[in-house]
Design a protein around this motif. Sequence first.
Motif, PDB file in Angstrom:
ATOM      1  N   GLU A 225       0.832  -1.208   0.000  1.00  0.00           N
ATOM      2  CA  GLU A 225       0.000   0.000   0.000  1.00  0.00           C
ATOM      3  C   GLU A 225       0.863   1.254   0.000  1.00  0.00           C
ATOM      4  O   GLU A 225       0.557   2.240  -0.682  1.00  0.00           O
ATOM      5  N   LEU A 226       1.963   1.225   0.746  1.00  0.00           N
ATOM      6  CA  LEU A 226       2.848   2.385   0.818  1.00  0.00           C
ATOM      7  C   LEU A 226       3.557   2.652  -0.503  1.00  0.00           C
ATOM      8  O   LEU A 226       3.815   3.802  -0.855  1.00  0.00           O
ATOM      9  N   ASN A 227       3.904   1.599  -1.216  1.00  0.00           N
ATOM     10  CA  ASN A 227       4.529   1.796  -2.525  1.00  0.00           C
ATOM     11  C   ASN A 227       3.625   2.611  -3.435  1.00  0.00           C
ATOM     12  O   ASN A 227       4.080   3.490  -4.172  1.00  0.00           O
ATOM     13  N   GLU A 228       2.351   2.329  -3.360  1.00  0.00           N
ATOM     14  CA  GLU A 228       1.388   3.052  -4.206  1.00  0.00           C
ATOM     15  C   GLU A 228       1.226   4.494  -3.719  1.00  0.00           C
ATOM     16  O   GLU A 228       1.190   5.432  -4.520  1.00  0.00           O
ATOM     17  N   VAL A 229       1.148   4.676  -2.393  1.00  0.00           N
ATOM     18  CA  VAL A 229       0.919   6.010  -1.838  1.00  0.00           C
ATOM     19  C   VAL A 229       2.108   6.936  -2.094  1.00  0.00           C
ATOM     20  O   VAL A 229       1.933   8.115  -2.408  1.00  0.00           O
ATOM     21  N   THR A 230       3.320   6.404  -1.975  1.00  0.00           N
ATOM     22  CA  THR A 230       4.507   7.253  -2.076  1.00  0.00           C
ATOM     23  C   THR A 230       5.013   7.436  -3.500  1.00  0.00           C
ATOM     24  O   THR A 230       5.899   8.265  -3.727  1.00  0.00           O
ATOM     25  N   ALA A 247       9.799   9.649  -3.959  1.00  0.00           N
ATOM     26  CA  ALA A 247       9.330   8.391  -3.377  1.00  0.00           C
ATOM     27  C   ALA A 247      10.398   7.721  -2.528  1.00  0.00           C
ATOM     28  O   ALA A 247      10.123   7.250  -1.423  1.00  0.00           O
ATOM     29  N   VAL A 248      11.629   7.659  -3.030  1.00  0.00           N
ATOM     30  CA  VAL A 248      12.677   6.929  -2.312  1.00  0.00           C
ATOM     31  C   VAL A 248      13.011   7.569  -0.966  1.00  0.00           C
ATOM     32  O   VAL A 248      13.057   6.870   0.056  1.00  0.00           O
ATOM     33  N   PRO A 249      13.268   8.892  -0.896  1.00  0.00           N
ATOM     34  CA  PRO A 249      13.530   9.483   0.421  1.00  0.00           C
ATOM     35  C   PRO A 249      12.379   9.271   1.399  1.00  0.00           C
ATOM     36  O   PRO A 249      12.602   9.102   2.601  1.00  0.00           O
ATOM     37  N   LEU A 250      11.151   9.288   0.891  1.00  0.00           N
ATOM     38  CA  LEU A 250      10.010   9.046   1.767  1.00  0.00           C
ATOM     39  C   LEU A 250       9.995   7.606   2.257  1.00  0.00           C
ATOM     40  O   LEU A 250       9.788   7.324   3.447  1.00  0.00           O
ATOM     41  N   ARG A 251      10.202   6.667   1.354  1.00  0.00           N
ATOM     42  CA  ARG A 251      10.157   5.253   1.726  1.00  0.00           C
ATOM     43  C   ARG A 251      11.248   4.888   2.731  1.00  0.00           C
ATOM     44  O   ARG A 251      11.046   4.034   3.592  1.00  0.00           O
ATOM     45  N   LEU A 252      12.403   5.533   2.606  1.00  0.00           N
ATOM     46  CA  LEU A 252      13.496   5.248   3.531  1.00  0.00           C
ATOM     47  C   LEU A 252      13.162   5.651   4.961  1.00  0.00           C
ATOM     48  O   LEU A 252      13.809   5.182   5.910  1.00  0.00           O
ATOM     49  N   ARG A 253      12.169   6.495   5.144  1.00  0.00           N
ATOM     50  CA  ARG A 253      11.823   7.009   6.475  1.00  0.00           C
ATOM     51  C   ARG A 253      10.528   6.416   7.011  1.00  0.00           C
ATOM     52  O   ARG A 253       9.948   6.942   7.948  1.00  0.00           O
ATOM     53  N   LEU A 254      10.081   5.314   6.427  1.00  0.00           N
ATOM     54  CA  LEU A 254       8.853   4.659   6.852  1.00  0.00           C
ATOM     55  C   LEU A 254       9.146   3.327   7.522  1.00  0.00           C
ATOM     56  O   LEU A 254      10.126   2.650   7.179  1.00  0.00           O
ATOM     57  N   VAL A 321       3.448  16.792   6.968  1.00  0.00           N
ATOM     58  CA  VAL A 321       3.708  16.038   5.733  1.00  0.00           C
ATOM     59  C   VAL A 321       3.243  14.596   5.888  1.00  0.00           C
ATOM     60  O   VAL A 321       2.605  14.022   4.992  1.00  0.00           O
ATOM     61  N   ALA A 322       3.548  13.989   7.041  1.00  0.00           N
ATOM     62  CA  ALA A 322       3.150  12.600   7.281  1.00  0.00           C
ATOM     63  C   ALA A 322       1.632  12.455   7.264  1.00  0.00           C
ATOM     64  O   ALA A 322       1.091  11.517   6.667  1.00  0.00           O
ATOM     65  N   ALA A 323       0.929  13.378   7.917  1.00  0.00           N
ATOM     66  CA  ALA A 323      -0.528  13.301   7.965  1.00  0.00           C
ATOM     67  C   ALA A 323      -1.128  13.478   6.574  1.00  0.00           C
ATOM     68  O   ALA A 323      -2.078  12.776   6.196  1.00  0.00           O
ATOM     69  N   ALA A 324      -0.586  14.424   5.801  1.00  0.00           N
ATOM     70  CA  ALA A 324      -1.113  14.660   4.458  1.00  0.00           C
ATOM     71  C   ALA A 324      -0.987  13.406   3.596  1.00  0.00           C
ATOM     72  O   ALA A 324      -1.914  13.033   2.878  1.00  0.00           O
ATOM     73  N   LEU A 325       0.153  12.744   3.705  1.00  0.00           N
ATOM     74  CA  LEU A 325       0.417  11.603   2.838  1.00  0.00           C
ATOM     75  C   LEU A 325      -0.294  10.343   3.321  1.00  0.00           C
ATOM     76  O   LEU A 325      -0.957   9.642   2.544  1.00  0.00           O
ATOM     77  N   LEU A 326      -0.190  10.033   4.616  1.00  0.00           N
ATOM     78  CA  LEU A 326      -0.673   8.749   5.124  1.00  0.00           C
ATOM     79  C   LEU A 326      -2.138   8.775   5.531  1.00  0.00           C
ATOM     80  O   LEU A 326      -2.820   7.755   5.445  1.00  0.00           O
ATOM     81  N   GLU A 327      -2.610   9.925   6.021  1.00  0.00           N
ATOM     82  CA  GLU A 327      -3.976   9.970   6.521  1.00  0.00           C
ATOM     83  C   GLU A 327      -4.954  10.547   5.497  1.00  0.00           C
ATOM     84  O   GLU A 327      -6.102  10.099   5.402  1.00  0.00           O
ATOM     85  N   GLU A 328      -4.503  11.555   4.749  1.00  0.00           N
ATOM     86  CA  GLU A 328      -5.397  12.235   3.829  1.00  0.00           C
ATOM     87  C   GLU A 328      -5.175  11.847   2.376  1.00  0.00           C
ATOM     88  O   GLU A 328      -5.977  12.191   1.510  1.00  0.00           O
ATOM     89  N   GLY A 329      -4.061  11.163   2.105  1.00  0.00           N
ATOM     90  CA  GLY A 329      -3.774  10.763   0.733  1.00  0.00           C
ATOM     91  C   GLY A 329      -3.457  11.927  -0.179  1.00  0.00           C
ATOM     92  O   GLY A 329      -3.596  11.830  -1.399  1.00  0.00           O
ATOM     93  N   GLU A 330      -3.020  13.062   0.390  1.00  0.00           N
ATOM     94  CA  GLU A 330      -2.690  14.245  -0.401  1.00  0.00           C
ATOM     95  C   GLU A 330      -1.221  14.222  -0.802  1.00  0.00           C
ATOM     96  O   GLU A 330      -0.372  13.684  -0.087  1.00  0.00           O
TER      97      GLU A 330
END
Length: 562
Positions: A225-230, A247-254, A321-330
């Motif tokens: 699911e995270l691959n798709e979101v990021t 995507a990569v910098p974000l994924r490295l921090r999840l 940033v985390a809330a926008a991406l993971l909770e709101e899908g923005e």
Amino acid sequence: MARHRLPVRARNIAISIVAFVAVFVAAVVAAYNLDTTGEDRTIRDLVIDGRPAGDLTRSELDRLLSRVSHQVEGSTVTLNFPDRRHDLLAIDLGVTLDTPAMTEAAFRSGEADSTWQRFKNWLGSFTGHRPVPLSLMFDRDRADRVVSNLDGLVVQEATEPELVLDAQLHLTVRPGESGTVVDVNAVVDRLGHQVEAGGPFRVDAPLTDLPPEIDDAVAQQLAEELNEVTAPGITVRVEDEERTLGAVPLRLRLDVTLGEDGTPTVAFDLDSLQRLIEDVFADVTLGGEDPVFEIVDDQPRVVEEGTPPLQCCRDDAAGMVAAALLEEGEHEVTVETQPSEDPRVLEWATGEQVVEKVAEFTTEHPCCQTRVSNIQRFADLVRGVYLLPGESLSLNEHVGERTREKGFVPAGTIIRGHLVPTVGGGVSQFATTLFNAAFFAGFDFLDYQSHSIYFSRYPYGREATISWPAPDLKIQNTTDYPALIWTSYTDTSITVSIYSTRSVEVEQIGQEVSSVRRCTRVDTHRLRTYEDGTEVEDSVFATYRPAEGLDCNGNPTDRPDF
């Protein structure tokens, strides 16, 4: 047949013995009846936990059992873990004396025997004893709570599944591994068996597997699911500036963690994400005003204090940033700035560390040429530039293209080795003057180029040219103090002064001249000595053509056609 009779004496003795035995037996029976009937007492030979407990009334027995109870509750229970030992009180683990059962056992001791056996026990009580076994109670729930809260239960932590990047830079899962933990249930069971046996209370703790709290399959589903979101990344906006976190910098921090309700969830390492956001905006100056100066009697004076720049970003930027991406899908988010709290930045904004002239250089020129107007106009636009430690000044970025609208006029400029008229020509003299002032102020040179033809009005090998859009002169304040660049001029000279707090001594320590085919290269060496005694040697260079219109091979160059 004749009968034989005992002699009278013997007969009398026999009668006496029988009478004595009868009296003795009657006395014993009377004593037994007297000793075993009447008041409610324990039997004579009773022993409880090594203490004489015979011939006691109920109240006397209660006092005795109270002492036994205190001893039982205060006894030590030893739990042996793999790397430590816990000595606890029996009462803390729910081990207590069953006083009612002990009382009942004491008063009923021997009642099940036959009359004859009870009589024999009574006779034996004068020389022997009858122990009453301890009757203990065990609160298993209490023991479970206490043991579960002891230190050292976990011998080896379980390894939770971890999000990692595969060869395609997509998130996948590194499986978790079980650890080892003390088996609390088994410890409590063993203690319970020992309580039933009356002790001793010493338990060797068995171990069991400690599985990861997060299931590998659940973690893998979250990774997909995270691959798709990021995949699109996220655009972060600060004031009027935008940066995209890929995507990569974000994924490295999840990573996968347990939520407050114990459900596996994904979360960012917010500290690392905050640093990432601040790093990508590190080159952005957000507001802030430099202090305004004037020079009076060669001394700098603050006319108006500046304001410190805003910082990117507020401490909650990563959370936003985390809330926008993971909770709101923005995939776009605006984060807020905050005023700088760095005491150095606040001090720099006041301008109070600009206290003295640390370098100055003057070049001369003939009066009244059109190029002089350009030099003086350029000086006016640079006057008052304030450089914080680490900040740089690019002349082309600061002044921009030289145009008539900005007050520049046509004058000679060297292009491809030829001197041709252009709007703003001649300002290279200002660049050379600033170059030398920066040289002796201890600044670094990020971008510079010498004139291709040497002019005697400049220091040999220590000068710079400038044109639009290139070449440029870019200097950097590498000292620990802010610096003020101040310009002044006369009809026949241009001066650049640098004011700051003196922290470095600079001297030219030599020059080397070499040939580059038919051109001449001049390397000028500089020694910078800092307050702590550190010495740094570096150099600048200039390359001069053999003559106007010739390259380093001696071949003619084309004259530019405007």
